[in-house]
Design a protein around this motif. Structure first.
Motif, PDB file in Angstrom:
ATOM      1  N   LYS A 111     -67.935  16.843  13.305  1.00  0.00           N
ATOM      2  CA  LYS A 111     -66.978  15.567  13.357  1.00  0.00           C
ATOM      3  C   LYS A 111     -65.974  15.424  12.302  1.00  0.00           C
ATOM      4  O   LYS A 111     -64.642  15.251  12.617  1.00  0.00           O
ATOM      5  CB  LYS A 111     -67.377  14.471  13.864  1.00  0.00           C
ATOM      6  N   LYS A 112     -66.458  15.395  11.166  1.00  0.00           N
ATOM      7  CA  LYS A 112     -65.489  15.406   9.805  1.00  0.00           C
ATOM      8  C   LYS A 112     -66.473  15.995   8.736  1.00  0.00           C
ATOM      9  O   LYS A 112     -67.502  15.999   8.702  1.00  0.00           O
ATOM     10  CB  LYS A 112     -65.596  13.717   9.680  1.00  0.00           C
ATOM     11  N   GLY A 113     -65.659  16.649   7.855  1.00  0.00           N
ATOM     12  CA  GLY A 113     -65.953  17.037   6.326  1.00  0.00           C
ATOM     13  C   GLY A 113     -65.728  18.373   6.144  1.00  0.00           C
ATOM     14  O   GLY A 113     -65.735  18.703   4.978  1.00  0.00           O
ATOM     15  N   VAL A 114     -65.482  19.410   7.133  1.00  0.00           N
ATOM     16  CA  VAL A 114     -64.782  20.613   6.894  1.00  0.00           C
ATOM     17  C   VAL A 114     -63.723  21.085   7.831  1.00  0.00           C
ATOM     18  O   VAL A 114     -63.760  20.410   8.841  1.00  0.00           O
ATOM     19  CB  VAL A 114     -66.146  21.731   6.922  1.00  0.00           C
ATOM     20  N   THR A 115     -62.935  22.166   7.351  1.00  0.00           N
ATOM     21  CA  THR A 115     -61.946  22.400   8.177  1.00  0.00           C
ATOM     22  C   THR A 115     -62.039  24.084   8.296  1.00  0.00           C
ATOM     23  O   THR A 115     -62.886  24.814   7.830  1.00  0.00           O
ATOM     24  CB  THR A 115     -60.548  22.271   7.737  1.00  0.00           C
ATOM     25  N   THR A 116     -61.203  24.713   9.127  1.00  0.00           N
ATOM     26  CA  THR A 116     -61.212  26.256   9.304  1.00  0.00           C
ATOM     27  C   THR A 116     -60.890  26.840   7.952  1.00  0.00           C
ATOM     28  O   THR A 116     -61.045  28.101   8.022  1.00  0.00           O
ATOM     29  CB  THR A 116     -60.313  26.376  10.541  1.00  0.00           C
ATOM     30  N   ASP A 117     -60.418  26.007   7.126  1.00  0.00           N
ATOM     31  CA  ASP A 117     -60.189  26.692   5.731  1.00  0.00           C
ATOM     32  C   ASP A 117     -61.298  26.840   4.987  1.00  0.00           C
ATOM     33  O   ASP A 117     -61.490  27.709   3.875  1.00  0.00           O
ATOM     34  CB  ASP A 117     -58.988  25.984   5.029  1.00  0.00           C
ATOM     35  N   ASP A 118     -62.668  26.412   5.220  1.00  0.00           N
ATOM     36  CA  ASP A 118     -63.615  26.550   4.779  1.00  0.00           C
ATOM     37  C   ASP A 118     -64.315  27.654   4.759  1.00  0.00           C
ATOM     38  O   ASP A 118     -64.623  28.186   6.224  1.00  0.00           O
ATOM     39  CB  ASP A 118     -64.561  25.303   4.933  1.00  0.00           C
ATOM     40  N   THR A 119     -65.137  28.427   3.987  1.00  0.00           N
ATOM     41  CA  THR A 119     -66.269  29.310   4.117  1.00  0.00           C
ATOM     42  C   THR A 119     -67.576  28.866   3.727  1.00  0.00           C
ATOM     43  O   THR A 119     -67.641  28.196   2.548  1.00  0.00           O
ATOM     44  CB  THR A 119     -65.773  30.376   3.119  1.00  0.00           C
ATOM     45  N   VAL A 120     -68.374  28.549   4.860  1.00  0.00           N
ATOM     46  CA  VAL A 120     -69.664  28.055   4.658  1.00  0.00           C
ATOM     47  C   VAL A 120     -70.738  29.019   4.225  1.00  0.00           C
ATOM     48  O   VAL A 120     -70.793  29.990   4.686  1.00  0.00           O
ATOM     49  CB  VAL A 120     -69.853  27.017   6.023  1.00  0.00           C
ATOM     50  N   ILE A 121     -71.693  28.708   3.467  1.00  0.00           N
ATOM     51  CA  ILE A 121     -72.745  29.566   3.064  1.00  0.00           C
ATOM     52  C   ILE A 121     -73.806  29.461   4.169  1.00  0.00           C
ATOM     53  O   ILE A 121     -74.547  28.230   4.414  1.00  0.00           O
ATOM     54  CB  ILE A 121     -73.210  29.167   1.608  1.00  0.00           C
ATOM     55  N   VAL A 122     -74.357  30.463   4.679  1.00  0.00           N
ATOM     56  CA  VAL A 122     -75.240  30.688   5.792  1.00  0.00           C
ATOM     57  C   VAL A 122     -76.522  31.214   5.266  1.00  0.00           C
ATOM     58  O   VAL A 122     -77.523  31.028   6.093  1.00  0.00           O
ATOM     59  CB  VAL A 122     -74.797  31.115   7.074  1.00  0.00           C
ATOM     60  N   ASP A 123     -76.913  32.015   4.022  1.00  0.00           N
ATOM     61  CA  ASP A 123     -77.842  32.503   3.745  1.00  0.00           C
ATOM     62  C   ASP A 123     -77.934  32.418   2.138  1.00  0.00           C
ATOM     63  O   ASP A 123     -77.005  32.587   1.567  1.00  0.00           O
ATOM     64  CB  ASP A 123     -77.932  33.893   4.279  1.00  0.00           C
TER      65      ASP A 123
ATOM     66  N   SER B 105     -70.641  21.261  -2.622  1.00  0.00           N
ATOM     67  CA  SER B 105     -71.085  20.576  -1.723  1.00  0.00           C
ATOM     68  C   SER B 105     -70.171  19.687  -0.937  1.00  0.00           C
ATOM     69  O   SER B 105     -69.375  19.118  -1.622  1.00  0.00           O
ATOM     70  CB  SER B 105     -72.282  19.701  -2.227  1.00  0.00           C
ATOM     71  N   LYS B 106     -70.306  19.556   0.693  1.00  0.00           N
ATOM     72  CA  LYS B 106     -69.362  18.809   1.336  1.00  0.00           C
ATOM     73  C   LYS B 106     -70.330  18.130   2.323  1.00  0.00           C
ATOM     74  O   LYS B 106     -70.961  18.485   3.240  1.00  0.00           O
ATOM     75  CB  LYS B 106     -68.436  19.555   2.005  1.00  0.00           C
ATOM     76  N   LYS B 107     -69.937  16.694   2.177  1.00  0.00           N
ATOM     77  CA  LYS B 107     -70.886  15.822   3.278  1.00  0.00           C
ATOM     78  C   LYS B 107     -69.838  16.317   4.638  1.00  0.00           C
ATOM     79  O   LYS B 107     -68.811  16.194   4.701  1.00  0.00           O
ATOM     80  CB  LYS B 107     -70.306  14.403   3.022  1.00  0.00           C
ATOM     81  N   VAL B 108     -70.909  16.160   5.674  1.00  0.00           N
ATOM     82  CA  VAL B 108     -70.214  16.257   7.013  1.00  0.00           C
ATOM     83  C   VAL B 108     -70.858  15.232   7.851  1.00  0.00           C
ATOM     84  O   VAL B 108     -71.989  14.623   7.731  1.00  0.00           O
ATOM     85  CB  VAL B 108     -70.761  17.629   7.610  1.00  0.00           C
ATOM     86  N   GLU B 109     -70.215  14.986   8.950  1.00  0.00           N
ATOM     87  CA  GLU B 109     -70.510  14.062   9.993  1.00  0.00           C
ATOM     88  C   GLU B 109     -70.920  14.960  11.179  1.00  0.00           C
ATOM     89  O   GLU B 109     -69.821  15.528  11.857  1.00  0.00           O
ATOM     90  CB  GLU B 109     -69.658  13.180  10.416  1.00  0.00           C
ATOM     91  N   LEU B 110     -72.084  15.091  11.767  1.00  0.00           N
ATOM     92  CA  LEU B 110     -72.469  16.050  12.939  1.00  0.00           C
ATOM     93  C   LEU B 110     -72.215  15.424  14.151  1.00  0.00           C
ATOM     94  O   LEU B 110     -72.447  14.250  14.285  1.00  0.00           O
ATOM     95  CB  LEU B 110     -73.892  16.420  12.826  1.00  0.00           C
ATOM     96  N   GLY B 111     -71.677  16.374  15.225  1.00  0.00           N
ATOM     97  CA  GLY B 111     -71.560  16.159  16.513  1.00  0.00           C
ATOM     98  C   GLY B 111     -72.870  16.693  17.312  1.00  0.00           C
ATOM     99  O   GLY B 111     -74.059  16.768  16.860  1.00  0.00           O
TER     100      GLY B 111
END
Length: 397
Positions: free
Chosen positions: A350-362, A334-340
């Motif tokens: 805006k903050k919380g993840v980078t392009t190195d992350d693989t995010v779960i979408v389903d 789990s990663k906290k994020v700040e949305l724009g």
């Protein structure tokens, strides 16, 4: 008998303890190992992203004037219907002119009297000059007569001015449209007494083109209008156009013609910290009217190197916003994020993840951090994600 009872109780206690251990062992053997959670995941995206903003706004005519009479009097005639289109110089009202007609006649009579007096004085001066040439009158008499003529000449000019003023007042009993535009329907009725400069007879405004007025924050101002400042100071600045402006009417219909930002207030409001901005729209068919409430959308704004995650990957719990990503050990993290802004199927993060992350979408239902994963990598096309609108407009109200 007592001894037999003690032996029975000890034997029963041993049986219960053995049964308990047996049942506990059976339970541990029957619990199956936790299976891996099947999920779909994709890489976090980073790219220049078009963003649209929307604000509540209100329409205003480019020119709004209150029509007043220059003279006082009762309204005798009205030459228009409320709400009509009129042209500059078109007559709108006629006021009672009788007192002004009398004033013109009186001023003209005074002028004629002064002119007659001046002619007599001029004739006397001509005679005195002839007599002076013959030394028949004194120099003082001649000088005095010349002063009398000059006085009467000034009086004639004053009376001429009075005639002009009286004629202007008479002319002003007809009230004309000061410009092209559309009249309001709150015009005064025939018979109303209009005070010069005080009574608003009707309001006139131009609605083609028309203004849309709205407010933006300081940050948005710097982001959206910095292009103009850069161009003004740098002849080699990018030719990227300024953001265009679109309007959505109260019934949800999008107005087909785009507008341009043309003006901003001199400063930010102390109360709200916002800046009032005006955009100008063509309105050739008069569809948009002054006073309408609209949604003003700014389009053509680009967020440079924006970090993007799909909306469906974002979860909220109480006041926290987070996403689940695939960890290096194959477990969910789990990663906290700040949305724009929201753009199409995505959020700008805006903050919380980078392009190195693989995010779960389903497969997020009941998925918690630390669960082992069976990951299937997917693309935006596989999931039907898009950056384009039908993309949602960022609502800044």
């Amino acid at each position: 008998m007592v001894a037999y009872g003690k032996k029975s109780a000890a034997l029963l206690s041993s049986v219960v303890l053995a049964a308990s251990l047996f049942l506990t062992g059976c339970g541990e053997e029957q619990a199956p190992p936790q299976s891996k959670a099947s999920v779909k995941a994709m890489k976090v995206m980073k790219q220049d992203t078009p963003v649209s903003y929307a604000y509540p706004g209100q329409l205003e005519g480019t020119d709004e004037v209150e029509v007043h009479a220059r003279v006082s009097g009762s309204v005798m005639e009205k030459y228009f219907q409320g709400g009509a289109e009129v042209h500059a110089g078109q007559p709108l009202y006629r006021l009672d002119s009788r007192q002004y007609e009398s004033a013109v006649l009186e001023a003209q009579a005074s002028l004629h009297k002064s002119q007659a007096t001046l002619r007599n004085a001029q004739e006397d001066l001509a005679r005195d000059e002839m007599l002076w040439a013959k030394k028949a009158v004194s120099e003082q008499t001649l000088t005095s007569q010349r002063a009398t003529v000059a006085e009467y000449e000034a009086e004639v000019e004053s009376e001429r001015a009075a005639v002009r003023k009286a004629q202007e007042n008479l002319d002003d009993t007809i009230v004309y449209a000061p410009m092209d535009g559309r009249l309001s329907v709150d015009d005064v009725a025939v018979g109303t007494y209009a005070t010069a400069g005080g009574t608003t007879l009707v309001t006139l405004g131009s609605i083609d083109p028309i203004y849309a007025k709205f407010s933006i924050s300081e940050t948005e101002y710097l982001n959206l209008l910095a292009k103009a400042m850069e161009k003004d100071g740098d002849p080699d600045a990018s030719d990227e156009p300024m953001p265009k402006v679109k309007i959505t009417l109260s019934n949800g219909q999008v107005y087909p013609l785009e507008g341009d930002i043309i003006a901003a207030d001199k400063g930010f409001s102390n109360n709200s910290g916002s800046l009032t901005v005006k955009a100008l729209f063509p309105n050739p068919h008069g569809v948009m009217l002054s006073g309408m409430f609209v949604r003003v959308g700014l389009v053509g704004v680009t967020a440079k190197d924006a970090i993007l995650v799909p909306q469906r990957a974002v979860q909220q719990l109480l006041d926290e916003t987070f996403v689940l990503v695939v960890g290096d050990d194959g477990k969910s993290v789990s990663k906290k994020v700040e949305l724009g802004e929201k753009v199409g199927s995505y959020y700008i993060v805006k903050k919380g993840v980078t392009t190195d992350d693989t995010v779960i979408v389903d497969g997020l239902t009941n998925l918690q951090s630390g669960r082992e994963l069976d990951v299937t990598m997917v693309t935006a096309e596989d999931m039907g994600f898009s950056l384009t609108e039908s993309a949602d407009i960022v609502d800044k109200s």
